[in-house]
Write a protein that holds these residues in place. Structure first.
Motif, PDB file in Angstrom:
ATOM      1  N   ILE A 114       0.847  -1.204   0.000  1.00 59.93           N
ATOM      2  CA  ILE A 114       0.000   0.000   0.000  1.00 59.93           C
ATOM      3  C   ILE A 114       0.879   1.249   0.000  1.00 59.93           C
ATOM      4  O   ILE A 114       0.653   2.176  -0.780  1.00 59.93           O
ATOM      5  CB  ILE A 114      -0.959  -0.003   1.207  1.00 59.93           C
ATOM      6  N   THR A 115       1.901   1.275   0.856  1.00 58.16           N
ATOM      7  CA  THR A 115       2.802   2.428   0.924  1.00 58.16           C
ATOM      8  C   THR A 115       3.469   2.666  -0.422  1.00 58.16           C
ATOM      9  O   THR A 115       3.557   3.809  -0.892  1.00 58.16           O
ATOM     10  CB  THR A 115       3.872   2.215   2.024  1.00 58.16           C
ATOM     11  N   ALA A 116       3.924   1.595  -1.067  1.00 62.18           N
ATOM     12  CA  ALA A 116       4.577   1.731  -2.377  1.00 62.18           C
ATOM     13  C   ALA A 116       3.606   2.293  -3.411  1.00 62.18           C
ATOM     14  O   ALA A 116       3.970   3.165  -4.214  1.00 62.18           O
ATOM     15  CB  ALA A 116       5.115   0.383  -2.831  1.00 62.18           C
ATOM     16  N   GLN A 117       2.356   1.814  -3.401  1.00 67.46           N
ATOM     17  CA  GLN A 117       1.357   2.321  -4.343  1.00 67.46           C
ATOM     18  C   GLN A 117       1.049   3.798  -4.094  1.00 67.46           C
ATOM     19  O   GLN A 117       0.867   4.566  -5.039  1.00 67.46           O
ATOM     20  CB  GLN A 117       0.078   1.496  -4.250  1.00 67.46           C
ATOM     21  N   VAL A 118       0.998   4.194  -2.823  1.00 66.13           N
ATOM     22  CA  VAL A 118       0.739   5.596  -2.489  1.00 66.13           C
ATOM     23  C   VAL A 118       1.866   6.467  -3.019  1.00 66.13           C
ATOM     24  O   VAL A 118       1.636   7.489  -3.671  1.00 66.13           O
ATOM     25  CB  VAL A 118       0.573   5.786  -0.964  1.00 66.13           C
ATOM     26  N   LYS A 119       3.112   6.072  -2.757  1.00 58.04           N
ATOM     27  CA  LYS A 119       4.264   6.864  -3.218  1.00 58.04           C
ATOM     28  C   LYS A 119       4.281   6.953  -4.746  1.00 58.04           C
ATOM     29  O   LYS A 119       4.558   8.023  -5.304  1.00 58.04           O
ATOM     30  CB  LYS A 119       5.577   6.258  -2.704  1.00 58.04           C
ATOM     31  N   LEU A 120       3.964   5.859  -5.409  1.00 61.53           N
ATOM     32  CA  LEU A 120       3.943   5.858  -6.869  1.00 61.53           C
ATOM     33  C   LEU A 120       2.842   6.783  -7.392  1.00 61.53           C
ATOM     34  O   LEU A 120       3.062   7.552  -8.329  1.00 61.53           O
ATOM     35  CB  LEU A 120       3.734   4.437  -7.387  1.00 61.53           C
ATOM     36  N   ALA A 121       1.668   6.735  -6.778  1.00 64.85           N
ATOM     37  CA  ALA A 121       0.563   7.601  -7.196  1.00 64.85           C
ATOM     38  C   ALA A 121       0.941   9.068  -7.033  1.00 64.85           C
ATOM     39  O   ALA A 121       0.685   9.895  -7.917  1.00 64.85           O
ATOM     40  CB  ALA A 121      -0.700   7.285  -6.390  1.00 64.85           C
ATOM     41  N   LEU A 122       1.580   9.402  -5.913  1.00 61.55           N
ATOM     42  CA  LEU A 122       1.977  10.793  -5.668  1.00 61.55           C
ATOM     43  C   LEU A 122       3.098  11.222  -6.611  1.00 61.55           C
ATOM     44  O   LEU A 122       3.153  12.372  -7.044  1.00 61.55           O
ATOM     45  CB  LEU A 122       2.416  10.974  -4.211  1.00 61.55           C
ATOM     46  N   LEU A 123       3.980  10.295  -6.933  1.00 56.86           N
ATOM     47  CA  LEU A 123       5.101  10.599  -7.812  1.00 56.86           C
ATOM     48  C   LEU A 123       4.641  10.947  -9.225  1.00 56.86           C
ATOM     49  O   LEU A 123       5.162  11.872  -9.845  1.00 56.86           O
ATOM     50  CB  LEU A 123       6.066   9.406  -7.855  1.00 56.86           C
ATOM     51  N   PHE A 124       3.637  10.229  -9.718  1.00 57.51           N
ATOM     52  CA  PHE A 124       3.228  10.425 -11.099  1.00 57.51           C
ATOM     53  C   PHE A 124       2.074  11.393 -11.292  1.00 57.51           C
ATOM     54  O   PHE A 124       1.732  11.713 -12.417  1.00 57.51           O
ATOM     55  CB  PHE A 124       2.899   9.082 -11.764  1.00 57.51           C
ATOM     56  N   HIS A 125       1.480  11.883 -10.240  1.00 57.32           N
ATOM     57  CA  HIS A 125       0.421  12.883 -10.417  1.00 57.32           C
ATOM     58  C   HIS A 125       1.061  14.260 -10.468  1.00 57.32           C
ATOM     59  O   HIS A 125       1.850  14.623  -9.606  1.00 57.32           O
ATOM     60  CB  HIS A 125      -0.604  12.808  -9.281  1.00 57.32           C
ATOM     61  N   ARG A 126       0.726  15.026 -11.482  1.00 57.68           N
ATOM     62  CA  ARG A 126       1.390  16.318 -11.718  1.00 57.68           C
ATOM     63  C   ARG A 126       1.107  17.370 -10.649  1.00 57.68           C
ATOM     64  O   ARG A 126       1.820  18.349 -10.543  1.00 57.68           O
ATOM     65  CB  ARG A 126       1.019  16.868 -13.097  1.00 57.68           C
ATOM     66  N   SER A 127       0.093  17.175  -9.841  1.00 59.05           N
ATOM     67  CA  SER A 127      -0.278  18.188  -8.854  1.00 59.05           C
ATOM     68  C   SER A 127       0.086  17.807  -7.424  1.00 59.05           C
ATOM     69  O   SER A 127      -0.381  18.440  -6.485  1.00 59.05           O
ATOM     70  CB  SER A 127      -1.786  18.459  -8.934  1.00 59.05           C
ATOM     71  N   THR A 128       0.895  16.758  -7.252  1.00 60.84           N
ATOM     72  CA  THR A 128       1.299  16.343  -5.914  1.00 60.84           C
ATOM     73  C   THR A 128       2.803  16.133  -5.868  1.00 60.84           C
ATOM     74  O   THR A 128       3.441  15.972  -6.894  1.00 60.84           O
ATOM     75  CB  THR A 128       0.603  15.037  -5.489  1.00 60.84           C
ATOM     76  N   SER A 129       3.346  16.114  -4.669  1.00 51.87           N
ATOM     77  CA  SER A 129       4.780  15.907  -4.497  1.00 51.87           C
ATOM     78  C   SER A 129       5.031  14.693  -3.609  1.00 51.87           C
ATOM     79  O   SER A 129       4.701  14.699  -2.423  1.00 51.87           O
ATOM     80  CB  SER A 129       5.439  17.134  -3.873  1.00 51.87           C
ATOM     81  N   ALA A 130       5.626  13.665  -4.192  1.00 51.93           N
ATOM     82  CA  ALA A 130       5.969  12.470  -3.418  1.00 51.93           C
ATOM     83  C   ALA A 130       7.143  12.755  -2.498  1.00 51.93           C
ATOM     84  O   ALA A 130       7.321  12.099  -1.473  1.00 51.93           O
ATOM     85  CB  ALA A 130       6.305  11.321  -4.362  1.00 51.93           C
ATOM     86  N   PHE A 131       7.952  13.741  -2.847  1.00 52.43           N
ATOM     87  CA  PHE A 131       9.152  14.039  -2.076  1.00 52.43           C
ATOM     88  C   PHE A 131       8.847  14.823  -0.802  1.00 52.43           C
ATOM     89  O   PHE A 131       9.610  14.767   0.157  1.00 52.43           O
ATOM     90  CB  PHE A 131      10.161  14.800  -2.940  1.00 52.43           C
ATOM     91  N   LYS A 132       7.745  15.547  -0.788  1.00 53.27           N
ATOM     92  CA  LYS A 132       7.386  16.330   0.397  1.00 53.27           C
ATOM     93  C   LYS A 132       6.347  15.613   1.263  1.00 53.27           C
ATOM     94  O   LYS A 132       5.874  16.173   2.237  1.00 53.27           O
ATOM     95  CB  LYS A 132       6.832  17.694  -0.019  1.00 53.27           C
ATOM     96  N   THR A 133       5.989  14.393   0.875  1.00 51.33           N
ATOM     97  CA  THR A 133       4.963  13.656   1.598  1.00 51.33           C
ATOM     98  C   THR A 133       5.560  12.374   2.184  1.00 51.33           C
ATOM     99  O   THR A 133       6.162  11.587   1.471  1.00 51.33           O
ATOM    100  CB  THR A 133       3.796  13.283   0.653  1.00 51.33           C
ATOM    101  N   ARG A 134       5.384  12.200   3.474  1.00 53.49           N
ATOM    102  CA  ARG A 134       5.819  10.974   4.139  1.00 53.49           C
ATOM    103  C   ARG A 134       4.588  10.093   4.341  1.00 53.49           C
ATOM    104  O   ARG A 134       3.519  10.573   4.723  1.00 53.49           O
ATOM    105  CB  ARG A 134       6.511  11.294   5.455  1.00 53.49           C
TER     106      ARG A 134
END
Length: 177
Positions: A114-134
């Protein structure tokens, strides 16, 4: 009299040629959009196992077929909407009937997945930042910390996470910058 007749025929022929040229230009643009989508890195890498058909008419792209999960549907839609010449996206993709995220024969989707899927979703969505989200997941409950640029981004992150299989609850503790 003959000159007027020839002039009318000439104007008629030029009009026909102009209309044919305009139609083929739109078709050429639509072909380029379809080709760009199918040859995009996202489609060739992440969506290669999905059965997605891309049809463009006058810059409006219609997506049909089946994808493995909601995230792939969103990824396909976002990828196509960012292509040059696309004026709209008509998303008719269906999500394949996958195993339920609830217990099925004693199995659940594990927290790491689940964590991996969340990070991937945030990484590829243009309006979110996977790097600023834990992201922390425990028994299907996803806790988000970090920062978002706007309240809208914070809400979007919550919506994206809620759409992931296995997520029971989202606790969004992100701060707005």
């Amino acid at each position: 009299m003959k000159v007027k007749r020839y002039l009318r025929v000439f104007v008629f022929v030029i009009s026909i040629l102009f209309l044919n040229t305009a139609g083929s230009h739109a078709s050429g643009s639509d072909d380029a959009i379809e080709s760009a989508a199918k040859n995009s890195y996202t489609f060739r890498t992440y969506l290669k196992d999905d059965a997605i058909k891309v049809n463009s008419k006058d810059g409006v792209v219609t997506l049909t077929g089946t994808v493995v999960d909601e995230y792939h549907r969103l990824l396909a839609r976002d990828t196509v909407s960012n292509l040059p010449g696309v004026t709209g996206v008509n998303d008719k993709l269906k999500v394949a009937a996958a195993a339920s995220p609830e217990k099925t024969l004693g199995e659940t989707i594990d927290d790491a997945s689940i964590t991996a899927q969340v990070k991937l979703a945030l990484l590829f969505h243009r309006s979110t930042s996977a790097f600023k989200t834990r992201v922390r997941t425990e028994k299907g409950v996803v806790t988000l910390t970090g920062s978002a640029k706007t309240a809208a981004e914070k809400e979007l992150v919550t919506e994206l996470v809620n759409d992931i299989n296995g997520v029971e609850k989202v606790v969004n503790e992100m701060t707005v910058e």
